[in-house]
Design an enzyme around this catalytic site. Structure first.
Site: not given
Ligand code: IPE
Ligand code: IPE
Ligand code: MG
Length: 236
Positions: A21, A24, A34, A38, A67-68, A70, A72, A131, A184
């Site tokens: 995270d 942005g 942004r 990425h 899944t959330e 999208w 954006r 890995l 995180r």
């Protein structure tokens, strides 16, 4: 399984999961779009994956797109998908690096060319012995559990056949150890629907560093911290 260690001895977690995270905010600080954040995040992901392979970590799971996500703006989602395409075209390199890549999430609804490239990357790296890298893409923990329940119903299991193992065996991560350690960056203190079943006893580590700036030295700090934790799993 967590091993007991002698004083001063470092035992790596078996499975590290990272919520990548802060892309942005990284871009915003530099007055960049942004999408540039990425791109920088993707470059950093490759560096961290290589590093994890080098130190002999067994499993790394990274959260790339939820899944959330999208929700954006289309332009941002498109730029993420384009970065993914570039990464996948390059992913043959993972085979040379001996990294086995697997995508977890609702993959089949992604654009057809991406689905094809994903299968190709998984197939090409299947025999790698280093890995094991899970990339969570169009991934949601709740969606994963719903999918598992649907499978259970479709297979006609009886209520007494449904236990924790039956559910675990139908998650995207079936057959893999649960994450021991979830990292995180970027200063948020939430899971955002990441590995919600698998993280039942995971240790957490947060950092204010934004993902594109999160380097192997930060990962080392996190691992050192993990080594001093006392995991009890409900025992004493
Ligand atoms: C993580 O960075 C990448 C994705 C969620 C795809 P963000 O884009 O969420 O970065 P911030 O949180 O806005 O800084
Ligand atoms: C979580 O980050 C998803 C990924 C890193 C891929 P988000 O930026 O989407 O999470 P929220 O919205 O801050 O909870
Ligand atoms: Mg974010």
């Amino acid at each position: 399984m967590f091993q007991k260690r002698k004083a001063g001895e470092r035992i790596l977690p078996e499975h590290i999961a990272i919520i990548m995270d802060g892309n942005g905010r990284w871009a915003k600080k530099r007055h960049l779009p942004r999408s540039a954040g990425h791109a920088a995040g993707s470059k950093n992901f490759k560096e961290i994956a290589r590093y994890c392979n080098k130190i002999g970590l067994h499993y790394l799971t990274v959260y790339a797109f939820s899944t959330e996500n999208w929700k954006r703006p289309k332009e941002e989602v498109d730029s993420i998908m384009d970065i993914l395409r570039d990464y996948l075209k390059d992913a043959k390199n993972f085979k040379d690096e001996n990294i086995q890549v697997k995508f977890i999430g609702k993959i089949e609804v992604l654009p057809e060319d991406i689905v094809y490239l994903i299968h190709d990357a998984e197939e090409n790296s299947r025999d790698a012995t280093g890995l094991k890298l899970n990339i969570a893409l169009n991934y949601g923990g709740r969606d994963e559990i719903v999918t598992a329940v649907r499978r259970i119903v479709a297979e006609g299991l009886r209520p007494d056949e449904i236990d924790e193992a039956a559910i675990s065996a139908r998650l995207y991560t079936a057959g893999q150890p649960d994450p021991d350690f979830i990292i995180r960056p970027s200063g948020e203190f939430r899971l955002s629907n990441f590995l919600i079943w698998q993280s039942a006893y995971a240790e957490f580590w947060y950092s204010d560093v934004l993902w594109p700036d999160f380097k192997p030295k930060h990962l080392e700090q996190a691992i050192d911290d993990y080594c001093h934790r006392n995991r009890r799993f409900g025992g004493v």
